[in-house]
Design an enzyme around this catalytic site. Structure first.
Site, PDB file in Angstrom:
ATOM      1  N   LYS A  11       0.838  -1.191   0.000  1.00 35.35           N
ATOM      2  CA  LYS A  11       0.000   0.000   0.000  1.00 35.35           C
ATOM      3  C   LYS A  11       0.877   1.246   0.000  1.00 35.35           C
ATOM      4  O   LYS A  11       1.919   1.290   0.679  1.00 35.35           O
ATOM      5  CB  LYS A  11      -0.902   0.009   1.231  1.00 35.35           C
ATOM      6  N   HIS A  17     -10.109  -8.436  -7.952  1.00 36.90           N
ATOM      7  CA  HIS A  17      -9.865  -7.932  -6.598  1.00 36.90           C
ATOM      8  C   HIS A  17     -10.392  -8.891  -5.532  1.00 36.90           C
ATOM      9  O   HIS A  17     -11.555  -9.299  -5.566  1.00 36.90           O
ATOM     10  CB  HIS A  17     -10.567  -6.578  -6.449  1.00 36.90           C
TER      11      HIS A  17
END
Ligand SMILES: [Mg+2]
Length: 376
Positions: free
Chosen positions: A177, A308
């Site tokens: 991230k 996803h």
């Protein structure tokens, strides 16, 4: 020869609250838009037929929305009773019309997704095939990368350690991230992981929609030398034009699509040229029936596919995509199922079991907070 007919006699839905081992933060938490995530709400659908077959499907919600998905599913479930479970397209239409007043995207179709996935599971079980083979597979294993080790609540030392462990365990890539308020922190974290796993290893980053256009441009430029597989959600999920500009101005592929909640939204993203790598999520777009439409749109434009989350469903869909895709590895849902996917030599392998190849675990039953049954 007469067609094989069957009919749905029982539908059970259950709402399961899955606790996460640690509170999870991505860029949306660092910008103050969301709280750290501590649990995932999972909506299971179990569909039984007159001939005794059973299909299992699920949808999910992170943070808010789980009780709403469950309530909508409970209201529309009676529509399934008496239908031939093989008529999946017809049933999807019936379910969406039953709740047409609340729309054809978002929470309403996410409730339908649990039923739709269960119907595909059931159909593949009837055929005695893994779902990927029923759909028409291109491969029996798919490249996979880990995401769960790279969140922003974890100090960089821990992220690097988890990345090394994942690679040693056979994972094919690492995603971390980004979207820290200080861009220099992001760059230092990405560089540290790159140094650990080496220049040749697959590395991706995910900004979770938290950059504005100037920041995204600056970061895409700064990240070019790191040879990333993709930069994910650099901008707001609905800024298709902004994503398209990044995709055409930089060499690093742009990935997005996980937040979109219908095939129609994906059509607009793809038409705008907003993604080099399309990231649909079957539970979020209304199930497998809708996901297959997105796959077809992506294939028309020769785009890459990287679904996803929900790897238990997506391995089958990715295996049926024309171009070599990526599946996202999260171990979060593992406790919900009795069977787990094998990862080896950078790839996640399809199991030979029919359907999705999973059963609901006793642990999932123990975490069930609401349950409803409809019978013929
Ligand atoms: Mg993401």
């Amino acid at each position: 020869m007469t067609a094989t007919l069957d009919r749905i006699t029982r539908v059970e839905i259950s709402s399961v609250t899955l606790p996460l081992p640690t509170a999870i933060s991505d860029a949306k938490v660092l910008t103050g838009r969301q709280k750290p995530m501590t649990e995932v709400a999972v909506l299971f659908a179990e569909i039984t037929t007159a001939s005794g077959l059973e299909g299992i499907g699920f949808s999910y919600s992170k943070r808010a929305g789980g009780p709403g998905q469950y309530a909508h599913a409970r209201e529309i479930a009676p529509v399934l009773i008496g239908e031939d479970p093989s008529d999946i397209a017809k049933i999807w239409d019936k379910l969406v019309w039953a709740g047409a007043s609340v729309g054809r995207s978002g929470l309403s179709v996410q409730a339908i997704a649990a039923f739709d996935v269960a119907l595909w599971d059931l159909k593949a079980k009837r055929a005695g095939l893994p779902l990927a083979k029923l759909l028409g597979a291109h491969r029996d294993s798919v490249r996979c990368y880990n995401t769960s080790g790279g969140f922003l609540h974890a100090p960089i030392g821990e992220v690097v350690e988890r990345a090394a462990e994942s690679v040693a365990g056979g994972i094919g890539g690492i995603k971390i991230k980004v979207g820290h308020p200080d861009n220099a922190v992001d760059l230092a974290r990405v560089s540290a992981v790159r140094e650990e796993i080496g220049d040749g290893a697959a590395l991706m980053v995910d900004a979770n929609q938290q950059w504005d256009r100037p920041t995204a441009r600056r970061m895409c430029r700064a990240l070019e030398p790191l040879n990333l597989v993709w930069i994910e959600e650099p901008l707001d999920a609905y800024d298709f034009e902004g994503h398209a500009a990044l995709a055409s101005n930089f060499d690093t592929p742009i990935a997005t699509g996980e937040m979109l909640t219908s095939a129609a939204e994906h059509r607009e993203l793809i038409r705008a040229g907003g993604a080099d790598v399309v990231q649909p999520d079957a539970p979020r777009v209304g199930g497998i029936t809708q996901f297959l439409k997105v796959m077809s749109l992506a294939d028309d434009r020769n785009l890459q596919l990287a679904p996803h989350f929900a790897m238990e469903i997506h391995i089958h869909l990715a295996a049926a995509y024309a171009r070599e895709p990526w599946v996202e590895h999260f171990e979060w849902l593992d406790p919900l199922f009795g069977e787990h996917l094998r990862i080896e030599s950078g790839r996640m392998h399809l199991s030979p079991r029919p359907g999705l190849g999973v059963t609901i675990s006793d642990q999932a039953r123990a975490w069930t907070v609401a349950r409803h049954e409809v019978r013929a």
